[in-house]
Design an enzyme around this catalytic site. Structure first.
Site, short mmCIF file in Angstrom:
data_model
loop_
_atom_site.label_atom_id
_atom_site.label_comp_id
_atom_site.label_asym_id
_atom_site.label_seq_id
_atom_site.Cartn_x
_atom_site.Cartn_y
_atom_site.Cartn_z
N LYS A 1 -19.38 42.37 70.41
CA LYS A 1 -19.75 43.78 70.45
C LYS A 1 -18.98 44.44 69.32
O LYS A 1 -17.75 44.50 69.35
CB LYS A 1 -19.39 44.40 71.80
CG LYS A 1 -19.66 45.90 71.87
CD LYS A 1 -19.13 46.52 73.16
CE LYS A 1 -19.31 48.03 73.11
NZ LYS A 1 -18.68 48.71 74.28
N TYR B 1 -14.94 41.93 71.67
CA TYR B 1 -15.15 43.37 71.56
C TYR B 1 -14.21 43.91 70.49
O TYR B 1 -13.01 43.97 70.69
CB TYR B 1 -14.90 44.00 72.93
CG TYR B 1 -15.13 45.49 73.03
CD1 TYR B 1 -15.80 46.21 72.04
CD2 TYR B 1 -14.68 46.19 74.15
CE1 TYR B 1 -16.01 47.57 72.15
CE2 TYR B 1 -14.88 47.56 74.28
CZ TYR B 1 -15.55 48.25 73.28
OH TYR B 1 -15.76 49.60 73.41
N VAL C 1 -24.79 47.46 73.11
CA VAL C 1 -24.07 47.72 74.36
C VAL C 1 -23.96 49.24 74.40
O VAL C 1 -23.23 49.83 73.61
CB VAL C 1 -22.69 47.05 74.40
CG1 VAL C 1 -21.93 47.48 75.66
CG2 VAL C 1 -22.83 45.53 74.37
N THR D 1 -16.22 52.35 79.23
CA THR D 1 -17.04 53.38 79.89
C THR D 1 -16.85 53.35 81.40
O THR D 1 -17.02 54.36 82.08
CB THR D 1 -18.53 53.18 79.54
OG1 THR D 1 -18.63 52.96 78.13
CG2 THR D 1 -19.37 54.38 79.93
#
Length: 287
Positions: free
Chosen positions: A162, A134, A204, A46
């Site tokens: 995540k 992740y 998240v 992001t």
């Protein structure tokens, strides 16, 4: 390790020349802390990590550490598909004073599970910081299996994952087969509550830029046993959560922030800003 319930994957504000705007970074950090973010992820997807240089990332880490001043954990995105480069950036992030690391699965090279294990082991051995894995196969074309995540969770400083696979069965197995101290976070806003119901620790989030207080309210309601209230909030927020991914992220959330009076600039190519029709949809959702 628990970093809190609501972690925001922060956008990177740019100025009109498309350079990192540190004044705007400061404003955004203050705004997100005020919106009940328990922690900040810096230079993740992001934050447009693919188009940030390592120098920009390190500068961003240093600036964020200074502004946050210990109020919330800062998790730095230092993962890539080049183990040696990731180690170098990880060391710089540690020197910058961040609290933890977010390490994405190596994209494009398509390593097998043995390669993934060795990649994360090498990174874990290069730092004393806690690590959040992740897993996002939709972006990387690489999937960390339950078995590999469980094996990696036994490494002392690999403390969290995540999960953006969207596979509730696999995520249930990860929660079941790892120690209670190993935390699992949803990487999909819309799956926050479903994952919470099977034992995940939090999210998240991208949507927390826009509906942070409401998301925190939902998580708190669930934890306090008010499941129906949490479900009602989830259903109410779902159109916004979906709308913020109607175009490649973070273009929609940067547009939504601007509509809320928080300027974070454009996105960098190869991403493009929303078109007029998409802007109207976001505007309607915010109403």
């Amino acid at each position: 390790m628990n970093f809190g319930k609501l972690l925001t994957a922060m956008v990177t504000p740019f100025n009109e020349q498309n350079k990192v705007d540190y004044d705007k970074v400061t404003e955004l950090i203050e705004y997100l802390i005020d919106q009940d973010s328990d922690g900040l992820i810096i230079a993740g997807t992001t934050g447009e990590s693919p188009t940030l240089t390592n120098e920009e990332k390190v500068q961003l880490f240093k600036h964020t550490v200074k502004v946050v001043n210990g109020r919330v954990p800062i998790i730095a995105g230092t993962g890539s598909n080049n183990t040696k480069n990731s180690i170098a950036l990880t060391k710089e992030a540690e020197e910058a004073g961040v609290d933890a690391l977010l390490l994405v699965t190596p994209y494009y090279n398509k390593p097998n599970q043995a390669g993934l294990y060795q990649h994360f082991l090498a990174l874990a051995e290069s730092t004393s910081l806690p690590i959040m894995l992740y897993n996002i196969p939709g972006r990387t074309m690489v999937h960390l299996t339950v078995e590999t995540i469980v094996a990696l969770s036994k490494i002392d400083n690999i403390v969290s994952v995540k999960e953006s696979s969207g596979n509730l069965d696999a995520i249930s197995q990860i929660i079941e087969q790892t120690d209670d101290s190993f935390t699992v976070y949803s990487g999909d806003d819309s799956l926050t509550l479903p994952l919470k119901s099977i034992g995940a620790d939090g999210v998240v989030s991208v949507s927390s830029h826009i509906v942070g207080k409401e998301m925190k309210q939902m998580l708190n309601a669930y934890d306090e046993g008010n499941v129906k209230e949490a479900a009602a909030i989830h259903r109410r927020l779902l159109p916004i959560m979906r709308g913020l991914f109607m175009a490649p992220s973070p273009a929609p959330v940067k547009a939504a922030l601007r509509m809320k009076g928080i300027e974070t600039g454009s996105v960098r190519l190869p991403l493009v800003n929303l078109n007029e029709m998409e802007e109207k949809i976001i505007q309607e959702l915010l109403k």
